[in-house]
Design an enzyme around this catalytic site. Structure first.
Site, PDB file in Angstrom:
ATOM      1  N   ASN A  12     -21.939  39.930  24.259  1.00  0.00           N
ATOM      2  CA  ASN A  12     -21.872  41.315  23.343  1.00  0.00           C
ATOM      3  C   ASN A  12     -20.545  41.217  22.709  1.00  0.00           C
ATOM      4  O   ASN A  12     -19.499  41.270  23.298  1.00  0.00           O
ATOM      5  CB  ASN A  12     -22.225  42.550  24.369  1.00  0.00           C
ATOM      6  N   TRP A  13     -20.755  40.890  21.413  1.00  0.00           N
ATOM      7  CA  TRP A  13     -19.626  40.766  20.569  1.00  0.00           C
ATOM      8  C   TRP A  13     -18.811  42.210  20.175  1.00  0.00           C
ATOM      9  O   TRP A  13     -17.869  42.086  19.777  1.00  0.00           O
ATOM     10  CB  TRP A  13     -19.895  40.076  19.284  1.00  0.00           C
ATOM     11  N   LYS A  14     -19.677  43.281  20.217  1.00  0.00           N
ATOM     12  CA  LYS A  14     -19.188  44.789  20.088  1.00  0.00           C
ATOM     13  C   LYS A  14     -18.787  44.804  18.548  1.00  0.00           C
ATOM     14  O   LYS A  14     -19.507  44.040  17.942  1.00  0.00           O
ATOM     15  CB  LYS A  14     -18.141  45.038  21.153  1.00  0.00           C
ATOM     16  N   HIS A  98     -25.815  50.944  26.195  1.00  0.00           N
ATOM     17  CA  HIS A  98     -24.634  50.502  26.623  1.00  0.00           C
ATOM     18  C   HIS A  98     -23.639  51.620  27.003  1.00  0.00           C
ATOM     19  O   HIS A  98     -23.663  52.460  26.568  1.00  0.00           O
ATOM     20  CB  HIS A  98     -23.960  49.472  25.606  1.00  0.00           C
ATOM     21  N   GLU A 100     -20.765  52.236  26.282  1.00  0.00           N
ATOM     22  CA  GLU A 100     -20.037  52.769  25.251  1.00  0.00           C
ATOM     23  C   GLU A 100     -20.828  53.535  24.407  1.00  0.00           C
ATOM     24  O   GLU A 100     -20.243  54.582  23.917  1.00  0.00           O
ATOM     25  CB  GLU A 100     -19.466  51.764  24.316  1.00  0.00           C
ATOM     26  N   GLU A 170     -23.529  47.129  34.631  1.00  0.00           N
ATOM     27  CA  GLU A 170     -22.107  47.279  34.240  1.00  0.00           C
ATOM     28  C   GLU A 170     -21.362  48.375  34.609  1.00  0.00           C
ATOM     29  O   GLU A 170     -21.693  49.286  34.129  1.00  0.00           O
ATOM     30  CB  GLU A 170     -22.260  47.103  32.798  1.00  0.00           C
ATOM     31  N   GLY A 176     -14.007  45.534  30.269  1.00  0.00           N
ATOM     32  CA  GLY A 176     -12.702  45.639  29.386  1.00  0.00           C
ATOM     33  C   GLY A 176     -11.389  45.687  30.164  1.00  0.00           C
ATOM     34  O   GLY A 176     -10.390  45.727  29.687  1.00  0.00           O
ATOM     35  N   SER A 216     -15.822  42.344  32.622  1.00  0.00           N
ATOM     36  CA  SER A 216     -14.761  41.327  33.036  1.00  0.00           C
ATOM     37  C   SER A 216     -15.411  40.137  33.532  1.00  0.00           C
ATOM     38  O   SER A 216     -14.548  39.265  34.383  1.00  0.00           O
ATOM     39  CB  SER A 216     -13.748  42.067  33.698  1.00  0.00           C
ATOM     40  N   GLY A 237     -18.538  40.532  27.528  1.00  0.00           N
ATOM     41  CA  GLY A 237     -17.913  41.232  26.011  1.00  0.00           C
ATOM     42  C   GLY A 237     -16.862  40.170  25.982  1.00  0.00           C
ATOM     43  O   GLY A 237     -17.061  39.263  25.138  1.00  0.00           O
ATOM     44  N   GLY A 238     -15.555  40.622  25.940  1.00  0.00           N
ATOM     45  CA  GLY A 238     -14.324  39.821  25.747  1.00  0.00           C
ATOM     46  C   GLY A 238     -14.395  38.476  25.776  1.00  0.00           C
ATOM     47  O   GLY A 238     -14.040  37.588  24.632  1.00  0.00           O
TER      48      GLY A 238
HETATM   49  P1  13P Z   1     -16.077  42.743  29.030  1.00  0.00           P
HETATM   50  O1  13P Z   1     -16.741  41.179  29.379  1.00  0.00           O
HETATM   51  O2  13P Z   1     -14.973  42.706  27.927  1.00  0.00           O
HETATM   52  O3  13P Z   1     -15.376  43.350  30.394  1.00  0.00           O
HETATM   53  O4  13P Z   1     -17.437  43.811  28.711  1.00  0.00           O
HETATM   54  C1  13P Z   1     -18.449  43.846  29.344  1.00  0.00           C
HETATM   55  C2  13P Z   1     -19.334  44.727  28.368  1.00  0.00           C
HETATM   56  O5  13P Z   1     -19.177  45.947  27.995  1.00  0.00           O
HETATM   57  C3  13P Z   1     -20.419  43.706  27.887  1.00  0.00           C
HETATM   58  O6  13P Z   1     -21.604  44.403  27.324  1.00  0.00           O
END
Ligand code: 13P
Length: 254
Positions: A12-14, A98, A100, A170, A176, A216, A237-238
């Protein structure tokens, strides 16, 4: 690793990557992951990069996902993107609900369920996200929260649609933050969710649904997480923003 369910690992590149950067990352991943057959691999760039990334990965083993979509099919919904529009770029998956979006756009379980139905209506596979916040875990409410989110966000799906749906567990406190759930915490939550699916649908559906862990995930913890019986992949994510770390997460999971 031998499991009945094929692992699915998605990046997920956000809200990251210009088109040029997204193309660089896609091309690097294509090379890095060329031989991988054991895992379903998905990248979810921002909407603005979907068209170009779609072309870049066309002849590869990497599939395309989007990060959100409208619950409506078409019409006067300024700023929204419909499932049919995603299909134009060969998008196969769409992340829904998600944390967020639940937090910043106030998306409810009911809205996520409507979106999931709309996704299936266009033959897109939804990746429905659930997960508790830190205060909820600390006050012993994790299962209550998961039950509410899972029942609410998957309401109305047929057994067949559920079988083609992916769930991402999640925990919000792990996103994050560098703080990953322990393998036991992840396994417990995944097994609980699978139990809910069995009650809402049936055992066959529950056994079929793939449940990803997100929060993470890194090359160093991927193997241990994926070795859990009910962990069927990851939503990253990251660490999905660099070809090496995303590639290593996938390779370490095989
Ligand atoms: P991180 O891997 O950066 O913690 O993010 C997880 C995430 O929200 C994937 O959708």
């Amino acid at each position: 690793m031998n499991k009945d369910r094929k692992l699915i690992i998605a990046g997920n590149w956000k809200m990251n990557k210009t088109v040029a950067e997204a193309l660089d990352l896609s091309r690097a991943l294509k090379l890095e992951l060329a031989g991988v057959k054991e895992v379903d691999m998905v990248v979810c760039p921002p909407f603005t990069a979907l068209a170009d990334v779609s072309k870049a990965i066309l002849d590869s083993n990497i599939r395309l996902g989007a990060q959100n979509m409208s619950e409506h099919i078409m019409g006067a919904f300024t700023g929204e993107i419909a499932a049919g529009m995603l299909k134009e770029f060969s998008v196969r998956y769409v992340i829904l609900g998600h944390s967020e979006r639940r937090q910043y756009q106030k998306e409810s379980d009911a809205l996520v369920a409507t979106k999931a139905l709309a996704a299936h209506g266009a033959s897109l596979k939804p990746i429905v996200c659930v997960g508790e916040m830190l205060a909820e875990r600390e006050s012993g409410q994790t299962e209550k929260v998961l039950e509410r989110q899972v029942t609410g966000s998957l309401a109305g799906l047929s057994k067949e649609q559920m079988g083609e749906t992916i769930i991402a567990y999640e925990p919000v406190w792990a996103i994050g933050t560098g703080k990953t759930a322990t393998t036991a915490q992840a396994q417990d939550a995944h097994a609980f969710i699978r139990g809910l699916l069995s009650r809402m649908f049936d055992d066959t559906v529950a056994r079929r649904v793939r449940i990803q862990y997100g929060g993470s995930v890194k090359p160093s913890n991927a193997r241990e997480l994926m070795s859990q019986p009910d962990v069927d992949g990851a939503l990253v994510g990251g660490a999905s923003l660099e070809p090496r770390s995303f590639g290593d997460i996938i390779k370490n999971s095989i």
